[in-house]
Design a protein around this motif. Sequence first.
Motif, mmCIF file in Angstrom:
data_model
loop_
_atom_site.group_PDB
_atom_site.id
_atom_site.type_symbol
_atom_site.label_atom_id
_atom_site.label_comp_id
_atom_site.label_asym_id
_atom_site.label_seq_id
_atom_site.Cartn_x
_atom_site.Cartn_y
_atom_site.Cartn_z
ATOM 1 N N THR A 117 -0.920 -10.371 -2.695
ATOM 2 C CA THR A 117 -1.722 -9.916 -1.439
ATOM 3 C C THR A 117 -0.862 -10.434 -0.364
ATOM 4 O OG1 THR A 117 -3.928 -10.589 -2.493
ATOM 5 C CG2 THR A 117 -3.658 -10.408 -0.311
ATOM 6 N N SER A 118 -0.716 -9.411 0.538
ATOM 7 C CA SER A 118 0.332 -9.852 1.572
ATOM 8 C C SER A 118 -0.171 -9.348 2.900
ATOM 9 C CB SER A 118 1.694 -8.664 1.328
ATOM 10 O OG SER A 118 2.179 -8.918 0.024
ATOM 11 N N ARG B 254 0.322 -8.116 6.900
ATOM 12 C CA ARG B 254 1.054 -6.981 7.593
ATOM 13 C C ARG B 254 2.473 -7.565 8.058
ATOM 14 N NH1 ARG B 254 2.391 -5.059 12.498
ATOM 15 N NH2 ARG B 254 2.850 -2.826 12.522
ATOM 16 N N CYS C 195 -0.356 -0.024 -5.550
ATOM 17 C CA CYS C 195 -1.006 -0.459 -4.405
ATOM 18 C C CYS C 195 -2.578 -0.245 -4.594
ATOM 19 C CB CYS C 195 -0.154 -0.154 -3.104
ATOM 20 S SG CYS C 195 -1.362 -0.743 -1.564
ATOM 21 N N GLY D 255 -4.887 -1.460 1.102
ATOM 22 C CA GLY D 255 -3.951 -1.591 2.194
ATOM 23 C C GLY D 255 -2.713 -0.449 1.965
ATOM 24 N N VAL E 114 1.747 0.065 1.711
ATOM 25 C CA VAL E 114 3.116 -0.331 1.623
ATOM 26 C C VAL E 114 4.352 0.750 1.588
ATOM 27 C CG1 VAL E 114 2.527 -2.606 0.447
ATOM 28 C CG2 VAL E 114 3.501 -0.418 -0.817
ATOM 29 N N ASP F 200 7.518 1.347 -0.220
ATOM 30 C CA ASP F 200 7.979 0.615 -1.341
ATOM 31 C C ASP F 200 9.528 1.339 -1.443
ATOM 32 O OD1 ASP F 200 6.652 -0.771 -3.752
ATOM 33 O OD2 ASP F 200 7.806 0.878 -4.777
ATOM 34 N N ASP G 297 -0.424 3.210 -1.164
ATOM 35 C CA ASP G 297 -1.801 2.927 -0.682
ATOM 36 C C ASP G 297 -2.844 2.871 -1.466
ATOM 37 O OD1 ASP G 297 -3.669 5.378 -0.051
ATOM 38 O OD2 ASP G 297 -1.509 6.004 0.395
ATOM 39 N N ALA H 212 4.708 -4.636 3.473
ATOM 40 C CA ALA H 212 3.271 -4.562 3.635
ATOM 41 C C ALA H 212 2.787 -3.933 5.121
ATOM 42 C CB ALA H 212 2.519 -5.775 3.657
ATOM 43 N N THR I 174 -2.952 -6.655 1.916
ATOM 44 C CA THR I 174 -2.399 -5.374 0.902
ATOM 45 C C THR I 174 -2.345 -6.074 -0.320
ATOM 46 O OG1 THR I 174 -1.321 -3.972 2.813
ATOM 47 C CG2 THR I 174 -0.472 -4.124 0.723
#
Length: 201
Positions: free
Chosen positions: A53-54, A56, A77, A80, A82, A84, A105, A124, A129
């Motif tokens: 979990t990240s 932004r 994902c 959220g 990302v 990638d 997403d 992120a 996310t």
Amino acid sequence: MKSRPLAVPGVFLFSPQAFADPRGVFLSPYQEAAFVEALGHKLFPVAQTSQSTSRRGSVRGIHYTLAPPGTARYVCCTRGRVLDFAIDLRVGSPTFGLWDQTELDGQSCRSVYFPPGVGHAFVALEDDTVVTYLMSERYVRENELAVSVVDPAIGLPLPALADPVRSDRDRAAPTLAWARDLGLLPDYTACQAVEQRWRQN
């Protein structure tokens, strides 16, 4: 489910069909038939699932596993968004150093298959996310290494961030050239041998 190869050989993007009704949405991020059609073999035997979990602006990677033993990943994902990246870190690969990017997403739940030796990084783009991983090997700290995500020789187009967040390990990660000189990168032939064992099972 639709699939398409990315620029790095062996890396595939999978896009599931979503089914919506008044309750919400149902979809299947992994479907064996689509995977076999794209790669010609079943998904690796799953040894571990993990989740990050990240917030932004968090930047994770470039992460990879030594080969041998070699670890493949199926990355999705689930909440959220990302940006990638897949980066070919396999010494001896004809496309060594090549990278490609895609956006993942939680609404589309698109997934990326990373074969052994291909590095993974992401940024992120939203708070909270969540990224999930299916992995072919369990996590062993000494086998899990990193290359600098800001190495100009790789040239990843990271988005402009007011406050990028990286771990101490990622900030201290060597450049691609340095890691190669130190013998820290996965071997292309060894990576291929790992996948070949899955094809035979």
